[in-house]
Design an enzyme around this catalytic site. Structure first.
Site, PDB file in Angstrom:
ATOM      1  N   ARG A   1       5.593 -12.494   9.761  1.00  0.00           N
ATOM      2  CA  ARG A   1       6.289 -11.262   9.385  1.00  0.00           C
ATOM      3  C   ARG A   1       7.632 -11.172  10.101  1.00  0.00           C
ATOM      4  NH1 ARG A   1       4.230  -6.077   9.642  1.00  0.00           N
ATOM      5  NH2 ARG A   1       2.289  -6.774   8.733  1.00  0.00           N
TER       6      ARG A   1
ATOM      7  N   LYS B   1       4.894   1.017   9.143  1.00  0.00           N
ATOM      8  CA  LYS B   1       4.927   2.283   8.424  1.00  0.00           C
ATOM      9  C   LYS B   1       4.334   3.413   9.257  1.00  0.00           C
ATOM     10  CE  LYS B   1       3.225   0.247   4.758  1.00  0.00           C
ATOM     11  NZ  LYS B   1       2.617  -0.028   3.460  1.00  0.00           N
TER      12      LYS B   1
ATOM     13  N   GLU C   1       0.876  -1.162   0.000  1.00  0.00           N
ATOM     14  CA  GLU C   1       0.000   0.000   0.000  1.00  0.00           C
ATOM     15  C   GLU C   1       0.923   1.225   0.000  1.00  0.00           C
ATOM     16  OE1 GLU C   1      -2.645   0.440   3.349  1.00  0.00           O
ATOM     17  OE2 GLU C   1      -3.415   2.314   2.528  1.00  0.00           O
TER      18      GLU C   1
HETATM   19  P1  ATP Z   1       3.165  -2.146   8.013  1.00  0.00           P
HETATM   20  O1  ATP Z   1       2.425  -2.952   9.023  1.00  0.00           O
HETATM   21  O2  ATP Z   1       4.618  -2.018   8.273  1.00  0.00           O
HETATM   22  O3  ATP Z   1       2.532  -0.838   7.720  1.00  0.00           O
HETATM   23  P2  ATP Z   1       1.812  -3.418   5.910  1.00  0.00           P
HETATM   24  O4  ATP Z   1       1.646  -4.884   6.024  1.00  0.00           O
HETATM   25  O5  ATP Z   1       0.676  -2.554   6.248  1.00  0.00           O
HETATM   26  O6  ATP Z   1       3.112  -3.010   6.700  1.00  0.00           O
HETATM   27  P3  ATP Z   1       1.745  -3.331   3.081  1.00  0.00           P
HETATM   28  O7  ATP Z   1       2.136  -2.235   2.201  1.00  0.00           O
HETATM   29  O8  ATP Z   1       0.317  -3.666   3.193  1.00  0.00           O
HETATM   30  O9  ATP Z   1       2.338  -3.000   4.501  1.00  0.00           O
HETATM   31  O10 ATP Z   1       2.614  -4.625   2.788  1.00  0.00           O
HETATM   32  C1  ATP Z   1       2.970  -5.123   1.540  1.00  0.00           C
HETATM   33  C2  ATP Z   1       3.394  -6.546   1.728  1.00  0.00           C
HETATM   34  O11 ATP Z   1       4.509  -6.634   2.592  1.00  0.00           O
HETATM   35  C3  ATP Z   1       2.292  -7.360   2.357  1.00  0.00           C
HETATM   36  O12 ATP Z   1       2.160  -8.569   1.656  1.00  0.00           O
HETATM   37  C4  ATP Z   1       2.766  -7.584   3.768  1.00  0.00           C
HETATM   38  O13 ATP Z   1       2.273  -8.783   4.260  1.00  0.00           O
HETATM   39  C5  ATP Z   1       4.284  -7.576   3.610  1.00  0.00           C
HETATM   40  N1  ATP Z   1       4.931  -7.157   4.852  1.00  0.00           N
HETATM   41  C6  ATP Z   1       4.727  -6.022   5.540  1.00  0.00           C
HETATM   42  N2  ATP Z   1       5.447  -5.991   6.673  1.00  0.00           N
HETATM   43  C7  ATP Z   1       6.160  -7.149   6.691  1.00  0.00           C
HETATM   44  C8  ATP Z   1       7.098  -7.734   7.602  1.00  0.00           C
HETATM   45  N3  ATP Z   1       7.452  -7.102   8.718  1.00  0.00           N
HETATM   46  N4  ATP Z   1       7.609  -8.941   7.292  1.00  0.00           N
HETATM   47  C9  ATP Z   1       7.259  -9.568   6.162  1.00  0.00           C
HETATM   48  N5  ATP Z   1       6.384  -9.094   5.278  1.00  0.00           N
HETATM   49  C10 ATP Z   1       5.828  -7.899   5.520  1.00  0.00           C
HETATM   50 MG    MG Z   2      -1.104  -2.127   5.980  1.00  0.00          MG
END
Ligand code: ATP
Ligand code: MG
Length: 567
Positions: A263, A273, A37
């Protein structure tokens, strides 16, 4: 794609893919995606997901898309999109022409919602957000049905069309799936599919005032792109029945399957983020690419190589249970990489003047120096040596403690690639009490490479020649967070991580001296400063003002941990 070509990494997702190939589930196709995102910069956790998705595609002769999951315009921006594109390709991955945006599917998603209404699987609900929460029930209690649940198809179609047309206020109505209010899975209790939100979208502008929710949009995005394996993190496990529900309502073949993995959490590291944005917006760091940030942009500026990050992601593996990775393992991976390829140079971080009294004042010698003992092709260079040099302040002690093998009154040390010198005395600044300069004599027979050089002394110091050295600013970094476990934040309720910030995460040394071969060092180039660590030239560095970021120190605690575990 230039990574993961030859080696095959086996993990439980690869095993699922193998099984699907056997049963011909997707006719041999393997198609994954990385779906960020664009609401912030990517971090090292995303790197894990990128390496996993692109890596699995590569090792299965499949494809991996880059897709922006841009369904929440209020938090997203073009800056983030651009940074994500830059970061994924810097990491070494290539999506060819498969760059997609969820927002390009808004029209299709809308049409599909209309079909859901037509078959009685979705309805417009007028409950307020607060009421929806109350009606939803809890883990222990079933939910209650909304009084709007049994609206006629015609009324739903009319209201949904008018939601899109902008007739209703934000938050006044939603479109919900009609599933099961008594489901033990709260996500299945008539989840919201669409909400009204007047926010200008970075790509669709003001065309839409209703936006799809993640749980509705994501499976459709996967379906439209013919994804086979939709890999996501564990927190979506409970959402999988809804993912499947949305797709099954489509009643089409070859549906993607969602697979969850744990994760990445890192010790002493903020990894979300939302929190990283807070650090940037409230000026705790200099920006998303501050070298202390765990963002890919920050790691790049710090001096990490894409290879070291890929290697790290490969070695930590993929599992089904959440755990915490020691940040020192990441540091170990960059050390290992740079040990093989970084040139060794001399830089003095806290200079102390040394006068070699018996060395002619007008003499300059060029000392031959190996660029990298680990790399036979790296060659040699010449370093000027003269009567006045600088050494590290901590390398002189007027009253040396036990086992101190560096310079002290009456003691000898070797200057790297040069001579053995002996300390004959020192001068103290009377006002401050600080040692101002050290006086030495050198042994002309001890020059490196000469027969006399065989004479052994215990300590070897790095140095720079005073008239030849270049001034430089050096930034030393420490972990952003004091608390090791802050990285586990996803599982905990929010504590104020700002209180855990390390006040000493940045130390700027403005008066360092480096050897003259570093004149005009290109931003992004990496060096080992002998005995001091690995350093990277900052993008803001110029030939007038050299600036170096320390990537890591030389001491490898991780190596010691591994050795200790063996014993
Ligand atoms: P955050 O929680 O840091 O804001 P998010 O999951 O909301 O991260 P997205 O942009 O939705 O961020 O993530 C894109 C991809 O990266 C998704 O498939 C998510 O599962 C993966 N991802 C995000 N954070 C991690 C992590 N700490 N380890 C592994 N994969 C991750
Ligand atoms: Mg997210």
């Amino acid at each position: 794609m230039d990574s993961g070509e030859s080696k095959v990494t086996v993990n439980f997702i690869q095993e699922i893919i193998d099984q699907d190939k056997k049963t011909n589930k997707y006719h041999g196709r393997v198609h994954l995606r990385f779906p960020p995102e664009p609401n912030g910069y990517l971090h090292i956790g995303h790197a894990k997901s990128i390496c996993l998705n692109f890596g699995l595609a590569a090792q299965n002769g499949g494809l991996c898309n880059l897709r922006f999951d841009d369904t929440n315009p209020s938090k997203e921006s073009l800056e983030y999109i651009e940074s994500i594109i830059r970061d994924v390709s810097w990491l070494g991955f290539d999506w060819d022409d498969r760059l997609f945006y969820a927002s390009d599917y808004f029209e299709k998603m809308y049409d599909y919602a209309v079909s859901l209404i037509k078959v009685g699987k979705a309805y417009v609900c007028d409950l307020s957000p607060e009421e929806i929460r109350k009606y939803r029930g809890t883990f222990k209690e079933p939910g209650r049905e909304s009084p709007y649940r049994n609206r006629s198809v015609e009324e739903n179609l009319d209201l949904f069309r008018r939601m899109r047309a902008g007739e209703f206020a934000d938050g006044s109505r939603v479109l919900r799936a009609k599933i099961e209010m008594s489901s033990p899975n709260l996500n299945m209790r008539d989840p919201i599919l669409y909400r009204i939100l007047r926010a200008t979208h970075h790509r669709t502008g003001d065309k839409w005032c209703i936006y799809p929710m993640y749980d509705y949009a994501h499976p459709l995005e996967d379906y439209y792109e013919k994804i086979t394996h939709s890999v996501c993190t564990l927190e979506f496990e409970d959402h999988r029945p809804l993912y499947d529900w949305v797709l099954n309502a489509l009643n089409l073949p070859d549906l993607p399957q969602q697979i969850e993995f744990a994760r990445l959490n890192l010790t002493n590291t903020v990894m979300s983020k939302r929190k990283l944005r807070r650090l940037v917006e409230e000026d705790y760091v200099a920006g998303w690419d501050d070298p202390r940030m765990p963002t890919i942009a920050g790691l790049r500026r710090r001096g990490y190589t894409p290879e070291s990050i890929q290697n790290f992601c490969d070695r930590i593996g993929v599992s089904k249970s959440n755990s915490m990775v020691d940040v020192r393992f990441l540091e170990h991976c960059i050390r290992e990489d740079l040990n093989l390829r970084a040139s060794r140079v001399m830089g003095v971080l806290h200079p102390l003047k040394v006068v070699i009294d018996n060395y002619p004042g007008d003499m300059v010698e060029e000392m031959e120096s190996e660029n990298n003992p680990e790399d036979p092709t790296a060659g040699t260079r010449k370093i000027p040596f003269s009567r006045i040099i600088y050494i590290e302040r901590e390398d002189f002690h007027e009253d040396p403690p036990k086992k101190y093998f560096r310079l002290a009154p009456g003691r000898e040390v070797r200057l790297k690639n040069a001579y053995i010198i002996k300390c004959e005395g020192f001068v103290r600044d009377e006002k401050t009490g600080e040692i101002e300069e050290v006086h030495c004599t050198y042994d002309p027979e001890s020059k490196s490479g000469k027969p006399g050089a065989k004479r052994k002394v215990k300590g070897t110091l790095h140095w720079v020649s005073a008239v030849h050295a270049l001034k430089a600013e050096v930034r030393l970094y420490d972990h952003l967070l004091l608390d090791q476990n802050e990285g586990a934040e996803e599982q905990e309720e929010e504590k104020d991580f700002i209180k855990q910030l390390n006040p000493n995460s940045l130390e700027v040394l403005a008066d360092c001296l480096v050897e003259p071969s570093l004149a005009g060092a290109a931003p992004g180039s990496r060096y080992q400063f002998m005995r001091k660590g690995y350093f990277c030239v900052d993008p803001d560095s110029t030939s007038d003002k050299l600036m170096f970021n320390r990537i890591v120190s030389l001491r490898d605690t991780w190596d010691r941990i591994l050795k200790a575990e063996k014993n």
